[in-house]
Scaffold this motif. Structure first.
Motif, short mmCIF file in Angstrom:
data_model
loop_
_atom_site.label_atom_id
_atom_site.label_comp_id
_atom_site.label_asym_id
_atom_site.label_seq_id
_atom_site.Cartn_x
_atom_site.Cartn_y
_atom_site.Cartn_z
N GLU A 427 -3.46 -1.38 -2.90
CA GLU A 427 -2.39 -0.58 -2.33
C GLU A 427 -2.61 0.90 -2.64
O GLU A 427 -2.91 1.26 -3.78
N ASN A 428 -2.48 1.76 -1.63
CA ASN A 428 -2.57 3.20 -1.83
C ASN A 428 -1.19 3.70 -2.23
O ASN A 428 -0.27 3.78 -1.41
N ILE A 429 -1.00 4.03 -3.50
CA ILE A 429 0.31 4.45 -3.99
C ILE A 429 0.56 5.94 -3.80
O ILE A 429 1.67 6.42 -4.06
N SER A 430 -0.44 6.68 -3.33
CA SER A 430 -0.24 8.11 -3.04
C SER A 430 0.50 8.33 -1.73
O SER A 430 1.19 9.32 -1.55
N TRP A 431 0.33 7.38 -0.80
CA TRP A 431 0.86 7.57 0.55
C TRP A 431 1.99 6.58 0.82
O TRP A 431 1.81 5.56 1.48
N HIS A 432 3.16 6.93 0.30
CA HIS A 432 4.40 6.22 0.60
C HIS A 432 5.47 7.26 0.87
O HIS A 432 5.47 8.34 0.27
N ALA A 433 6.38 6.93 1.75
CA ALA A 433 7.39 7.92 2.19
C ALA A 433 8.76 7.60 1.64
O ALA A 433 9.17 6.44 1.55
N ALA A 434 9.51 8.65 1.28
CA ALA A 434 10.95 8.55 1.14
C ALA A 434 11.55 8.57 2.55
O ALA A 434 10.89 9.00 3.50
N ALA A 435 12.79 8.11 2.68
CA ALA A 435 13.37 8.06 4.02
C ALA A 435 14.88 8.26 3.97
O ALA A 435 15.56 7.79 3.04
#
Length: 632
Positions: A427-435
């Motif tokens: 899993e790429n944990i750098s690229w996750h968004a808040a929403a």
């Protein structure tokens, strides 16, 4: 006098606040059959000469793929390939496209907007539609249970092939021609093979109640033209569709997501305001490897008077591998053939352990071939395929080498010896968004309202929601779509949920919060954390309200639940609440007005701990009875 005119012209070009505006009126586009090459030329001029805005006089403009530039695009969760576009916004900075309320009518396989390597871009005041839709819609005019047939009336011409039905979605004057002993229709998308079908109810403008009863097989459907405009379909079904319903088909799996309205890639600080997508041959908007995106009045809606049942053939909006904040507000999403929005990352699967620092990883679902998982400097973690638990601390990608559309070699800054097995996920944990998802309406779509799978803070509030499947689907899996990103901070509040889960596609719940384990016995450890569901009005005809699994910190409070008689319950024996492998759970202040006289039900498994249900809560009596029964 000439000097005065020159000064006026300069002011017109600069526009307000000193911005340099290019007006499409100067290109004499009104009445032009195909404005695509003119728009492309204007965009090249904007980029070369530093214009900040491209403005259209209000009107109706038609776009064809004939002279559109094309790019090879690998678009996650959509079909890859050479894609033509009318708005190649590639490498644009501080730029606005303003349609002034214009209708942009598209023809054939084309993506209206491709936005890549751009920043501070705004698209506003436009309506996107296709002259010829990517779906077939036919009115059911007859059925025969003894022969397992039903007839559909189509207002467009069609082509019938033995054992398969191919339908042209063109106007009635569309010419036919005969080649190689077969009939072909001259149309805009190529022939459509009947597949991925569903039946719609024109009275509710939504999929039929208990839709799964009317499932049409993907293969072995016989078609017979019985008169002009009427086709008889023959197939084994649980139940034939009722007369007056609408048969909808979007084409063969893995070949029917060709033309999203907006493709966003490697871009940031984007705004889409007052945009209507009336139709698209895939998603309304798909964004990946981008950051900070705002949708304000981004509507996926039926055009009034169109007579259609379907807007987009896939999700209204979709955000994958996005970071920063996704804002979706003041929008309407209706009549899609998939979800309103999906915010998630994507696990790659371990194909081979190369050495102590390197893995060969692969995409799994075919719609993720070519997916840009990560680049040097990104942080990642390895996840167990068995129980979706992390097996490593954060690792830095030191090198990424792509082999082909499925396989890449990734090298870490730390050894992974003994921490990784074949088929584990990365899993790429750098690229996750808040929403922030607020003040929206979701209605009449197949599938769900919101799929949220991200470890950043998410707030969903003040929405009106009604969808065929779960209103909220919060999960993670290494089985099909491989969507990643366990929840760590989610607030769902002040929403009105109105009779969702009417499709009959398994015993789903309104709030369906459950990671997808390969086997139930592996349901161990915590996947998501800190989920609060409060102050919502929930109107439901069926039993299951909440399924929650593997959560640490779940609060369900002050929700008003009303049983309705809109439909007959499809799964009347399902528990109202199901808690599995959860800890630190609180129920308080909830009310439940029943009309069937049945008692409220709740299930809490043995793996769950510290579950507190206040005395005055609607589920307190059910909880006490459950404990009493378990002691016996």
């Amino acid at each position: 006098m000439r000097k005065f005119i020159t000064i006026l012209a300069a002011f017109a070009v600069l526009g307000s606040y000193g911005q340099k505006v290019l007006n499409m009126k100067d290109f004499n586009i009104e009445g032009v059959k195909d404005v695509t090459p003119i728009v492309v030329e204007a965009l090249e001029k904007c980029k070369k000469e530093g214009y900040s805005s491209l403005v259209f006089p209000k009107g109706t403009y038609h776009f064809y793929p004939t002279f559109a530039p094309e790019f090879f695009s690998e678009i996650t969760n959509n079909d890859n390939g050479l894609k033509r576009t009318s708005f190649p916004l590639i490498g644009f900075r501080d730029f606005v496209v303003d349609g002034n309320g214009s209708d942009f009518i598209y023809h054939g396989k084309i993506i209206p907007f491709i936005i890549e390597e751009s920043s501070n871009v705004k698209v506003t005041n436009i309506n996107i539609d296709w002259e010829v839709p990517f779906t077939l819609e036919g009115l059911v005019v007859a059925n025969d249970e003894t022969k397992n047939t039903f007839d559909i009336e189509i207002k467009t011409p069609y082509v019938v092939e033995f054992e398969r039905l191919y339908l042209s979605l063109e106007r009635e004057d569309s010419p036919y021609e005969r080649k190689y002993g077969k009939r072909f229709a001259m149309w805009e998308h190529y022939n459509l093979e009947i597949a991925e079908n569903i039946f719609w109810d024109p009275k509710t403008m939504a999929p039929l109640y208990n839709t799964q009863l009317y499932h049409l097989p993907e293969r072995g459907v016989k078609a017979e033209e019985i008169k002009k405009g009427v086709v008889r379909l023959s197939a084994k079904m649980k139940k034939l569709p009722p007369i007056g319903s609408i048969f909808v088909s979007k084409g063969d799996y893995l070949q029917n997501r060709t033309s999203p309205a907006f493709r966003v890639f490697k871009s940031k600080n984007l705004e889409f305001k007052n945009v209507n997508v009336y139709h698209a041959g895939a998603m309304g908007l798909i964004a990946e490897r981008s950051e900070d995106i705002t949708l304000d009045g981004f509507n996926v809606v039926l055009r009034k008077g169109s007579g259609r049942m379907v807007t987009t053939t896939a999700d209204a909006t979709h955000f994958c591998n996005v970071k920063g904040t996704v804002v979706i507000k003041n929008s309407i999403f209706e009549n899609m053939l998939d979800d309103a929005t999906n915010v998630h990352g994507t696990y790659l699967r371990v194909n081979k352990i190369v050495d102590d620092y390197t893995l060969a990883v692969e995409t799994y679902h075919p719609h993720q071939n070519g997916y840009l998982f990560g680049e040097e400097g990104d942080s990642v973690k390895v996840v167990s395929q068995k129980n979706l638990q992390y097996t490593t601390e954060a690792l830095i990608l030191k090198k990424v080498k792509r082999v082909n559309e499925k396989i890449s070699f990734i090298t870490f800054d730390k050894p992974i010896t003994g921490k990784v097995e074949i088929y584990d996920g990365v899993e790429n944990i750098s690229w996750h968004a808040a929403a922030i998802i607020e003040n929206n309406i979701v209605r009449n779509n197949r599938a769900r309202s919101f799929l949220i799978t991200t470890p950043r803070k998410v707030v969903v509030r003040n929405n009106q929601l009604s969808s065929q499947m779960a209103t909220f689907s919060i999960t993670g899996d290494l089985g099909l779509w491989n969507e990643s990103g366990p929840i760590v901070d989610l607030l769902i509040e002040n929403n009105v949920i109105d009779n969702s889960v009417f499709g009959g596609n398994g015993a789903q719940a309104i709030f369906f919060i459950e990671p997808q384990y390969p086997e139930k016995k592996n349901k161990e450890g915590i996947y998501s954390k800190n989920i609060t569901i409060r102050n919502n009005i929930i109107k439901t005809f069926d039993s299951s309200i909440l399924v929650a699994a593997s959560i640490d910190g779940l609060t369900f409070e002050n929700n008003q639940i009303f049983q309705t008689d809109t439909y007959a319950p499809i799964f009347p024996n399902a528990k109202n609440i199901s808690i599995e492998n959860c800890t630190n759970v609180v129920f308080k202040g909830n009310t439940y007005k029943k009309i069937d006289g049945k008692e409220v039900t709740i299930s809490i498994d043995e793996k769950s701990s510290n579950v507190k249900i206040d005395k005055g809560d609607a589920f307190s009596i059910a909880s006490k009875k459950m404990k009493s029964t378990s002691k016996k």
